[in-house]
Design a protein around this motif. Structure first.
Motif, PDB file in Angstrom:
ATOM      1  N   LEU A 155     -12.020  11.992  26.472  1.00  0.00           N
ATOM      2  CA  LEU A 155     -12.241  13.249  27.184  1.00  0.00           C
ATOM      3  C   LEU A 155     -13.571  13.870  26.783  1.00  0.00           C
ATOM      4  CD1 LEU A 155     -11.291  15.524  29.040  1.00  0.00           C
ATOM      5  CD2 LEU A 155     -10.069  16.509  27.086  1.00  0.00           C
ATOM      6  N   LEU A 156     -13.863  13.888  25.493  1.00  0.00           N
ATOM      7  CA  LEU A 156     -15.125  14.457  25.026  1.00  0.00           C
ATOM      8  C   LEU A 156     -16.320  13.656  25.536  1.00  0.00           C
ATOM      9  CD1 LEU A 156     -14.213  15.357  21.329  1.00  0.00           C
ATOM     10  CD2 LEU A 156     -14.494  16.927  23.259  1.00  0.00           C
ATOM     11  N   ILE A 157     -16.199  12.341  25.553  1.00  0.00           N
ATOM     12  CA  ILE A 157     -17.279  11.495  26.069  1.00  0.00           C
ATOM     13  C   ILE A 157     -17.486  11.761  27.554  1.00  0.00           C
ATOM     14  CG2 ILE A 157     -17.922   9.115  26.634  1.00  0.00           C
ATOM     15  CD1 ILE A 157     -18.452   9.817  23.746  1.00  0.00           C
ATOM     16  N   ASP A 158     -16.397  11.881  28.301  1.00  0.00           N
ATOM     17  CA  ASP A 158     -16.501  12.151  29.746  1.00  0.00           C
ATOM     18  C   ASP A 158     -17.172  13.496  30.007  1.00  0.00           C
ATOM     19  OD1 ASP A 158     -15.337   9.754  30.362  1.00  0.00           O
ATOM     20  OD2 ASP A 158     -13.342  10.569  30.773  1.00  0.00           O
ATOM     21  N   ILE A 159     -16.770  14.525  29.249  1.00  0.00           N
ATOM     22  CA  ILE A 159     -17.373  15.846  29.415  1.00  0.00           C
ATOM     23  C   ILE A 159     -18.854  15.794  29.050  1.00  0.00           C
ATOM     24  CG2 ILE A 159     -17.379  18.242  28.604  1.00  0.00           C
ATOM     25  CD1 ILE A 159     -14.354  17.984  28.166  1.00  0.00           C
ATOM     26  N   ALA A 160     -19.176  15.056  27.991  1.00  0.00           N
ATOM     27  CA  ALA A 160     -20.573  14.934  27.561  1.00  0.00           C
ATOM     28  C   ALA A 160     -21.421  14.265  28.635  1.00  0.00           C
ATOM     29  CB  ALA A 160     -20.644  14.142  26.257  1.00  0.00           C
ATOM     30  N   GLN A 161     -20.869  13.229  29.268  1.00  0.00           N
ATOM     31  CA  GLN A 161     -21.612  12.521  30.311  1.00  0.00           C
ATOM     32  C   GLN A 161     -21.812  13.388  31.547  1.00  0.00           C
ATOM     33  OE1 GLN A 161     -19.232   8.952  30.746  1.00  0.00           O
ATOM     34  NE2 GLN A 161     -20.412   7.847  29.201  1.00  0.00           N
ATOM     35  N   GLU A 162     -20.807  14.206  31.863  1.00  0.00           N
ATOM     36  CA  GLU A 162     -20.870  15.019  33.073  1.00  0.00           C
ATOM     37  C   GLU A 162     -21.676  16.304  32.884  1.00  0.00           C
ATOM     38  OE1 GLU A 162     -16.890  15.785  34.321  1.00  0.00           O
ATOM     39  OE2 GLU A 162     -16.440  13.688  34.762  1.00  0.00           O
ATOM     40  N   ARG A 163     -21.503  16.970  31.707  1.00  0.00           N
ATOM     41  CA  ARG A 163     -22.078  18.307  31.560  1.00  0.00           C
ATOM     42  C   ARG A 163     -22.752  18.533  30.217  1.00  0.00           C
ATOM     43  NH1 ARG A 163     -20.307  20.637  35.943  1.00  0.00           N
ATOM     44  NH2 ARG A 163     -21.292  22.613  35.407  1.00  0.00           N
ATOM     45  N   GLY A 164     -22.892  17.482  29.406  1.00  0.00           N
ATOM     46  CA  GLY A 164     -23.489  17.635  28.090  1.00  0.00           C
ATOM     47  C   GLY A 164     -25.006  17.779  28.127  1.00  0.00           C
ATOM     48  N   LYS A 165     -25.568  18.383  27.064  1.00  0.00           N
ATOM     49  CA  LYS A 165     -27.012  18.535  26.926  1.00  0.00           C
ATOM     50  C   LYS A 165     -27.456  17.746  25.693  1.00  0.00           C
ATOM     51  CE  LYS A 165     -26.606  23.243  28.721  1.00  0.00           C
ATOM     52  NZ  LYS A 165     -26.740  24.691  28.380  1.00  0.00           N
ATOM     53  N   LYS A 166     -28.347  16.778  25.906  1.00  0.00           N
ATOM     54  CA  LYS A 166     -28.808  15.952  24.802  1.00  0.00           C
ATOM     55  C   LYS A 166     -29.899  16.669  24.034  1.00  0.00           C
ATOM     56  CE  LYS A 166     -29.850  11.198  23.603  1.00  0.00           C
ATOM     57  NZ  LYS A 166     -30.050   9.818  24.086  1.00  0.00           N
ATOM     58  N   ILE A 167     -29.700  16.802  22.741  1.00  0.00           N
ATOM     59  CA  ILE A 167     -30.681  17.426  21.861  1.00  0.00           C
ATOM     60  C   ILE A 167     -30.939  16.460  20.716  1.00  0.00           C
ATOM     61  CG2 ILE A 167     -31.215  19.416  20.405  1.00  0.00           C
ATOM     62  CD1 ILE A 167     -29.216  21.026  22.057  1.00  0.00           C
ATOM     63  N   ASN A 168     -32.101  15.811  20.754  1.00  0.00           N
ATOM     64  CA  ASN A 168     -32.426  14.738  19.810  1.00  0.00           C
ATOM     65  C   ASN A 168     -31.354  13.652  19.904  1.00  0.00           C
ATOM     66  OD1 ASN A 168     -34.764  16.088  18.908  1.00  0.00           O
ATOM     67  ND2 ASN A 168     -33.533  17.351  17.527  1.00  0.00           N
ATOM     68  N   ASN A 169     -30.652  13.376  18.820  1.00  0.00           N
ATOM     69  CA  ASN A 169     -29.625  12.330  18.852  1.00  0.00           C
ATOM     70  C   ASN A 169     -28.215  12.896  18.991  1.00  0.00           C
ATOM     71  OD1 ASN A 169     -31.478  10.167  18.528  1.00  0.00           O
ATOM     72  ND2 ASN A 169     -31.570  10.570  16.311  1.00  0.00           N
ATOM     73  N   GLU A 170     -28.133  14.187  19.277  1.00  0.00           N
ATOM     74  CA  GLU A 170     -26.830  14.828  19.403  1.00  0.00           C
ATOM     75  C   GLU A 170     -26.606  15.305  20.835  1.00  0.00           C
ATOM     76  OE1 GLU A 170     -26.671  16.578  14.822  1.00  0.00           O
ATOM     77  OE2 GLU A 170     -27.124  17.930  16.497  1.00  0.00           O
ATOM     78  N   ILE A 171     -25.351  15.563  21.168  1.00  0.00           N
ATOM     79  CA  ILE A 171     -25.014  16.057  22.499  1.00  0.00           C
ATOM     80  C   ILE A 171     -24.243  17.354  22.354  1.00  0.00           C
ATOM     81  CG2 ILE A 171     -23.817  15.602  24.670  1.00  0.00           C
ATOM     82  CD1 ILE A 171     -24.149  12.640  24.155  1.00  0.00           C
ATOM     83  N   LEU A 172     -24.731  18.381  23.040  1.00  0.00           N
ATOM     84  CA  LEU A 172     -24.096  19.699  23.002  1.00  0.00           C
ATOM     85  C   LEU A 172     -23.196  19.875  24.219  1.00  0.00           C
ATOM     86  CD1 LEU A 172     -23.893  22.620  21.846  1.00  0.00           C
ATOM     87  CD2 LEU A 172     -25.872  23.175  23.264  1.00  0.00           C
ATOM     88  N   ILE A 173     -21.967  20.274  23.972  1.00  0.00           N
ATOM     89  CA  ILE A 173     -21.011  20.542  25.038  1.00  0.00           C
ATOM     90  C   ILE A 173     -20.605  22.013  24.978  1.00  0.00           C
ATOM     91  CG2 ILE A 173     -18.720  20.061  25.961  1.00  0.00           C
ATOM     92  CD1 ILE A 173     -18.821  17.325  24.695  1.00  0.00           C
ATOM     93  N   ASP A 174     -20.741  22.714  26.087  1.00  0.00           N
ATOM     94  CA  ASP A 174     -20.168  24.054  26.186  1.00  0.00           C
ATOM     95  C   ASP A 174     -18.683  23.877  26.483  1.00  0.00           C
ATOM     96  OD1 ASP A 174     -22.502  25.548  25.744  1.00  0.00           O
ATOM     97  OD2 ASP A 174     -23.132  25.262  27.802  1.00  0.00           O
ATOM     98  N   LEU A 175     -17.859  24.179  25.503  1.00  0.00           N
ATOM     99  CA  LEU A 175     -16.420  23.948  25.647  1.00  0.00           C
ATOM    100  C   LEU A 175     -15.798  25.129  26.377  1.00  0.00           C
ATOM    101  CD1 LEU A 175     -14.698  21.565  24.842  1.00  0.00           C
ATOM    102  CD2 LEU A 175     -13.971  22.828  22.829  1.00  0.00           C
ATOM    103  N   GLU A 176     -15.650  24.973  27.701  1.00  0.00           N
ATOM    104  CA  GLU A 176     -15.177  26.070  28.545  1.00  0.00           C
ATOM    105  C   GLU A 176     -13.663  26.047  28.717  1.00  0.00           C
ATOM    106  OE1 GLU A 176     -18.870  26.318  31.621  1.00  0.00           O
ATOM    107  OE2 GLU A 176     -17.730  24.441  31.554  1.00  0.00           O
ATOM    108  N   PHE A 177     -12.981  25.316  27.838  1.00  0.00           N
ATOM    109  CA  PHE A 177     -11.533  25.175  27.962  1.00  0.00           C
ATOM    110  C   PHE A 177     -10.850  25.655  26.689  1.00  0.00           C
ATOM    111  CE2 PHE A 177     -13.735  21.354  29.605  1.00  0.00           C
ATOM    112  CZ  PHE A 177     -13.604  21.593  30.951  1.00  0.00           C
TER     113      PHE A 177
END
Length: 225
Positions: A155-177
């Motif tokens: 689920l986290l990977i799917d959210i990251a692919q759809e709405r994540g923001k890549k910052i260097n080697n990390e991915i930021l997810i706004d957890l709206e749930f």
């Protein structure tokens, strides 16, 4: 909100001329739903097509015991309600506003006339339906074959692919749930979802800061699937 300007940025209507957008505005209505409002319920007659201008909705199914399963979360420029308009069957799921949500509504007959005049719309809708079917198949696979940590990781990977923001080697997810909503997306209890997120954090895979998740080790998270 300038509706015409908004419609120009909606992928579904990106090929419309200004004149065609004006005609679309004539057959469209705007409506705002408060948070937690039921937009329509499973089994209702499908008389309207909905396009999200602002806010978010969840598409859900419920058991007789009142348990909720979330099929998808939809965002601005996305649409819903098209299935019943196309096949004439009752609504197949319930849609609820997750926050105050403004939508554009098109009545069924006007919508069908629009499709006849603009067959490219039908192709775009079919493409979206195909993507949603693929996503549904993926959800079924997740529910059938993965353990609870694997479900949360996917689920986290799917959210990251759809709405994540890549910052260097990390991915930021706004957890709206809420944790409950996250669990409902994958058929896992709120308590189990919270425990797994905490274990991922302790393992250094991610960090949680208020309503944000920072995925620090994408490959390790994928390995947990």
């Amino acid at each position: 909100m300038e509706v015409k300007k908004f419609l120009k940025n909606v992928p579904l209507f990106e090929d419309f001329s200004d004149e065609e957008l004006e005609k679309l505005l004539v057959i469209s209505k705007e409506k705002t739903y408060p948070k937690d409002a039921v937009i329509f319920q499973k089994g209702d007659l499908g008389n309207f097509f909905f396009l999200i201008c602002s806010g978010r909705v969840k598409v859900i199914i419920e058991t007789e015991e009142g348990k909720e399963g979330i099929l998808s979360i939809l965002y601005p420029t996305e649409f819903f309600g098209e299935m019943s308009l196309l096949d004439g069957e009752p609504r197949s799921a319930t849609v609820v506003a997750l926050e105050e949500t403004r939508v554009i509504i098109i009545e069924r007959n006007d919508f069908l006339i629009l499709l006849y005049k603009h067959p490219e719309l039908a192709l775009k809708i079919l493409k979206t339906l195909s993507l949603r079917l693929r996503k549904a198949n993926r959800q079924i696979e997740t529910l059938m074959f993965l353990d609870a940590p694997g479900k949360v990781a996917r689920l986290l990977i799917d959210i990251a692919q759809e709405r994540g923001k890549k910052i260097n080697n990390e991915i930021l997810i706004d957890l709206e749930f809420t944790r409950q909503e996250l669990g409902n997306l994958i058929g896992v209890s709120r308590e189990t979802t919270t425990r797994i997120l905490k274990s991922f954090e302790e393992d250094g895979i991610l960090s949680i800061e208020r309503n944000q998740v920072i995925i620090k080790d994408v490959w390790e998270l994928k390995r947990r699937i």
